[in-house]
Design a protein around this motif. Structure first.
Motif, PDB file in Angstrom:
ATOM      1  N   VAL A   5      44.293  39.004  55.367  1.00  0.00           N
ATOM      2  CA  VAL A   5      44.036  40.446  55.364  1.00  0.00           C
ATOM      3  C   VAL A   5      42.817  40.769  54.518  1.00  0.00           C
ATOM      4  N   ALA A   6      42.118  41.848  54.890  1.00  0.00           N
ATOM      5  CA  ALA A   6      40.950  42.316  54.149  1.00  0.00           C
ATOM      6  C   ALA A   6      41.396  43.161  52.960  1.00  0.00           C
ATOM      7  N   VAL A   7      40.750  42.949  51.809  1.00  0.00           N
ATOM      8  CA  VAL A   7      41.047  43.733  50.614  1.00  0.00           C
ATOM      9  C   VAL A   7      39.741  44.213  49.983  1.00  0.00           C
ATOM     10  N   ASN A   8      39.826  45.334  49.243  1.00  0.00           N
ATOM     11  CA  ASN A   8      38.657  45.862  48.543  1.00  0.00           C
ATOM     12  C   ASN A   8      38.511  45.209  47.175  1.00  0.00           C
ATOM     13  N   GLU A   9      37.604  45.738  46.343  1.00  0.00           N
ATOM     14  CA  GLU A   9      37.349  45.174  45.021  1.00  0.00           C
ATOM     15  C   GLU A   9      38.577  45.227  44.112  1.00  0.00           C
ATOM     16  N   LEU A  12      43.261  45.862  47.035  1.00  0.00           N
ATOM     17  CA  LEU A  12      44.113  46.656  47.922  1.00  0.00           C
ATOM     18  C   LEU A  12      43.695  46.459  49.381  1.00  0.00           C
ATOM     19  N   ARG A  13      44.683  46.433  50.262  1.00  0.00           N
ATOM     20  CA  ARG A  13      44.396  46.265  51.685  1.00  0.00           C
ATOM     21  C   ARG A  13      43.573  47.427  52.217  1.00  0.00           C
ATOM     22  N   ILE A  14      42.665  47.121  53.136  1.00  0.00           N
ATOM     23  CA  ILE A  14      41.824  48.156  53.737  1.00  0.00           C
ATOM     24  C   ILE A  14      41.771  47.959  55.251  1.00  0.00           C
ATOM     25  N   GLY A  15      41.267  48.975  55.943  1.00  0.00           N
ATOM     26  CA  GLY A  15      41.122  48.901  57.395  1.00  0.00           C
ATOM     27  C   GLY A  15      42.463  48.811  58.095  1.00  0.00           C
ATOM     28  N   GLU A  16      42.497  48.079  59.191  1.00  0.00           N
ATOM     29  CA  GLU A  16      43.731  47.986  59.967  1.00  0.00           C
ATOM     30  C   GLU A  16      44.810  47.192  59.237  1.00  0.00           C
ATOM     31  N   ASP A  17      44.449  46.520  58.162  1.00  0.00           N
ATOM     32  CA  ASP A  17      45.430  45.776  57.376  1.00  0.00           C
ATOM     33  C   ASP A  17      46.181  46.658  56.379  1.00  0.00           C
ATOM     34  N   HIS A  18      45.708  47.889  56.183  1.00  0.00           N
ATOM     35  CA  HIS A  18      46.403  48.817  55.293  1.00  0.00           C
ATOM     36  C   HIS A  18      47.725  49.219  55.941  1.00  0.00           C
ATOM     37  N   PRO A  19      48.800  49.306  55.157  1.00  0.00           N
ATOM     38  CA  PRO A  19      50.113  49.613  55.737  1.00  0.00           C
ATOM     39  C   PRO A  19      50.192  50.951  56.491  1.00  0.00           C
ATOM     40  N   LYS A  20      49.360  51.919  56.133  1.00  0.00           N
ATOM     41  CA  LYS A  20      49.416  53.228  56.788  1.00  0.00           C
ATOM     42  C   LYS A  20      48.331  53.424  57.845  1.00  0.00           C
ATOM     43  N   ALA A  21      47.621  52.371  58.198  1.00  0.00           N
ATOM     44  CA  ALA A  21      46.553  52.483  59.199  1.00  0.00           C
ATOM     45  C   ALA A  21      47.131  52.874  60.551  1.00  0.00           C
ATOM     46  N   ARG A  22      46.500  53.845  61.183  1.00  0.00           N
ATOM     47  CA  ARG A  22      46.931  54.290  62.513  1.00  0.00           C
ATOM     48  C   ARG A  22      46.095  53.678  63.620  1.00  0.00           C
ATOM     49  N   TYR A  23      44.850  53.333  63.304  1.00  0.00           N
ATOM     50  CA  TYR A  23      43.921  52.861  64.323  1.00  0.00           C
ATOM     51  C   TYR A  23      43.404  51.472  63.956  1.00  0.00           C
ATOM     52  N   ILE A  58      35.728  59.907  60.431  1.00  0.00           N
ATOM     53  CA  ILE A  58      35.282  58.532  60.667  1.00  0.00           C
ATOM     54  C   ILE A  58      33.763  58.489  60.775  1.00  0.00           C
ATOM     55  N   CYS A  59      33.192  59.400  61.554  1.00  0.00           N
ATOM     56  CA  CYS A  59      31.745  59.411  61.781  1.00  0.00           C
ATOM     57  C   CYS A  59      30.961  59.775  60.524  1.00  0.00           C
ATOM     58  N   GLN A  66      35.181  51.578  53.630  1.00  0.00           N
ATOM     59  CA  GLN A  66      35.131  50.458  52.695  1.00  0.00           C
ATOM     60  C   GLN A  66      34.881  49.153  53.454  1.00  0.00           C
ATOM     61  N   TYR A  67      34.205  48.267  52.759  1.00  0.00           N
ATOM     62  CA  TYR A  67      33.963  46.941  53.310  1.00  0.00           C
ATOM     63  C   TYR A  67      34.782  45.931  52.522  1.00  0.00           C
ATOM     64  N   PRO A  68      35.267  44.901  53.177  1.00  0.00           N
ATOM     65  CA  PRO A  68      36.082  43.914  52.465  1.00  0.00           C
ATOM     66  C   PRO A  68      35.291  43.204  51.374  1.00  0.00           C
ATOM     67  N   ALA A  69      35.897  43.101  50.204  1.00  0.00           N
ATOM     68  CA  ALA A  69      35.313  42.320  49.118  1.00  0.00           C
ATOM     69  C   ALA A  69      35.721  40.862  49.287  1.00  0.00           C
ATOM     70  N   GLU A  70      36.910  40.668  49.845  1.00  0.00           N
ATOM     71  CA  GLU A  70      37.413  39.326  50.109  1.00  0.00           C
ATOM     72  C   GLU A  70      38.589  39.419  51.078  1.00  0.00           C
ATOM     73  N   PHE A  71      39.114  38.272  51.417  1.00  0.00           N
ATOM     74  CA  PHE A  71      40.282  38.195  52.286  1.00  0.00           C
ATOM     75  C   PHE A  71      41.358  37.408  51.565  1.00  0.00           C
ATOM     76  N   LYS A  72      42.596  37.850  51.708  1.00  0.00           N
ATOM     77  CA  LYS A  72      43.721  37.192  51.046  1.00  0.00           C
ATOM     78  C   LYS A  72      44.781  36.797  52.057  1.00  0.00           C
ATOM     79  N   GLN A  73      45.491  35.735  51.745  1.00  0.00           N
ATOM     80  CA  GLN A  73      46.635  35.315  52.544  1.00  0.00           C
ATOM     81  C   GLN A  73      47.855  36.090  52.053  1.00  0.00           C
ATOM     82  N   VAL A  74      48.571  36.710  52.973  1.00  0.00           N
ATOM     83  CA  VAL A  74      49.822  37.382  52.612  1.00  0.00           C
ATOM     84  C   VAL A  74      50.944  36.819  53.473  1.00  0.00           C
TER      85      VAL A  74
END
Length: 79
Positions: A5-9, A12-23, A58-59, A66-74
């Motif tokens: 999953v993608a995480v910020n600095e 915390l999860r970001i983008g579609e990997d965030h638990p509340k992401a709708r899109y 969005i636009c 946010q852009y991923p700072a790194e990726f983590k295994q969950v």
């Protein structure tokens, strides 16, 4: 089972990997692509079945900016 999953600095999860992401990230990319092609917020909202205010956010970079700072295994529970 694990998932990357993608995480910020802050880690915390970001983008579609965030638990509340709708899109999905693909849907967000499509919104931005349609806007670059000259489609209006209303046209995009109707085509993507999202609220017009969400398309505007969005636009304008108020959502999914946010852009991923790194990726983590969950660990993903089986079932």
């Amino acid at each position: 089972m694990t998932k990357l999953v993608a995480v910020n600095e802050s880690g915390l999860r970001i983008g579609e990997d965030h638990p509340k992401a709708r899109y999905t990230n693909h849907e967000i990319d499509l919104v931005l692509q349609l806007r670059d092609q000259g489609a209006s917020y209303g046209e995009i909202a109707a085509k993507m079945d999202m609220p017009k205010s969400t398309v505007q956010d969005i636009c304008n970079g108020r959502r999914r900016n946010q852009y991923p700072a790194e990726f983590k295994q969950v660990r993903i529970p089986d079932g």
